[in-house]
Design an enzyme around this catalytic site. Sequence first.
Site, PDB file in Angstrom:
ATOM      1  N   LYS A 203       1.014  -1.222   0.148  1.00 59.87           N
ATOM      2  CA  LYS A 203      -0.066   0.035   0.228  1.00 59.87           C
ATOM      3  C   LYS A 203       0.832   1.262   0.106  1.00 59.87           C
ATOM      4  O   LYS A 203       1.703   1.323   0.671  1.00 59.87           O
ATOM      5  CB  LYS A 203      -0.807  -0.133   1.299  1.00 59.87           C
ATOM      6  CG  LYS A 203      -1.522   1.325   1.384  1.00 59.87           C
ATOM      7  CD  LYS A 203      -2.575   1.044   2.885  1.00 59.87           C
ATOM      8  CE  LYS A 203      -3.339   2.460   3.278  1.00 59.87           C
ATOM      9  NZ  LYS A 203      -4.200   2.148   4.047  1.00 59.87           N
TER      10      LYS A 203
HETATM   11  C1  R5P Z   1      -2.087   4.308   8.263  1.00 61.58           C
HETATM   12  O1  R5P Z   1      -0.888   4.115   7.514  1.00 61.58           O
HETATM   13  C2  R5P Z   1      -2.898   3.400   8.218  1.00 61.58           C
HETATM   14  O2  R5P Z   1      -2.842   2.250   7.248  1.00 61.58           O
HETATM   15  C3  R5P Z   1      -4.323   4.106   8.238  1.00 61.58           C
HETATM   16  O3  R5P Z   1      -4.689   4.331   9.584  1.00 61.58           O
HETATM   17  C4  R5P Z   1      -5.313   3.952   7.269  1.00 61.58           C
HETATM   18  O4  R5P Z   1      -5.238   2.817   6.291  1.00 61.58           O
HETATM   19  C5  R5P Z   1      -5.324   5.169   6.207  1.00 61.58           C
HETATM   20  O5  R5P Z   1      -6.275   5.349   5.474  1.00 61.58           O
HETATM   21  P1  R5P Z   1      -6.662   6.850   4.872  1.00 61.58           P
HETATM   22  O6  R5P Z   1      -5.230   7.577   4.722  1.00 61.58           O
HETATM   23  O7  R5P Z   1      -7.187   6.351   3.549  1.00 61.58           O
HETATM   24  O8  R5P Z   1      -7.603   7.359   5.764  1.00 61.58           O
END
Ligand code: R5P
Length: 298
Positions: A203
Amino acid sequence: MADTDNLKDTKDYYLDVPAKGGSFHVKGASALDWGMQNRLARVFRPGSGRTVMLAIDHGYFQGPTAGLERVDVTIVPLLAHADALMCTRGILRTTIPAAFANGVVLRASGGPSILKELSNEQIAVDIEDATRLNVSAVAVQVFVGGEFETQSIHNLTRLVDAGLRHGVPVMGVTAVGKDMVRDARYFRLATRICAELGAQFVKTYYVAEDFETVTASCPVPIVMAGGKKLPELDALTMAYRAVSEGAAGVDMGRNIFQSDAPAAMIQAVGRVVHERMKPEQAYDLYQTLKREKVGVGA
Ligand code: R5P
């Protein structure tokens, strides 16, 4: 005793039909074992090869987050539109219905809260518990260039070893420290390190310039991170560009659950990711679904 009387003769050998060996639809995963592929197929749709993952794991370091105060009320109704859910085991066990049949990507690293140095993470889930929960993958934060870089990479490699023993894929999550430049050069470095050290998918954030070099140089699928809340059209445009430039989908949190109409937004994102619907058209769809309140409800 088995009934073996009058067994039918075998005859349908389809001698003119070549056996289907089958290549697997997930990048870099053709040589993986069946269990690992089966789990990956719960995250990445076989039809498009891509995923709409809903990220709601924010609480593992920042506690209740706007839009996630009551996961049972705000998130459970969205599950029907998610190919996979990224969450902690606490939320999974307490709040996510066990009938949810799509992928679960389990947050497996943690430690520091937002009050401390975030890169100082350790593995936070035993692989045995991950398999007990029947999750499709585990996720670990990797802080390339961060203060605890080596420790976080060691977390990744230990989870990869455990995952290979149990057939559980690992998603490496590239975390960017406050002072680091978010550019393609950095993300090429971070994503490639994750893949080289065994992550089955990664990711990472989208960058407007040269994102295709990030996806091209990573031998496993890249899933685009959502990041901070943007206006809906901008978020849809970012998702469209990411998949057009080689991402195998998105792992979005705030841009979905902090939207004015989360159910409409996740459905619009789904059309962009799986059908490459143009952002403007997806935005129209978002507005229509928002008006009609379509897809709201468990
Ligand atoms: C942080 O790195 C995490 O993976 C998260 O808490 C989360 O997955 C971030 O998702 P978004 O930035 O799309 O809110």
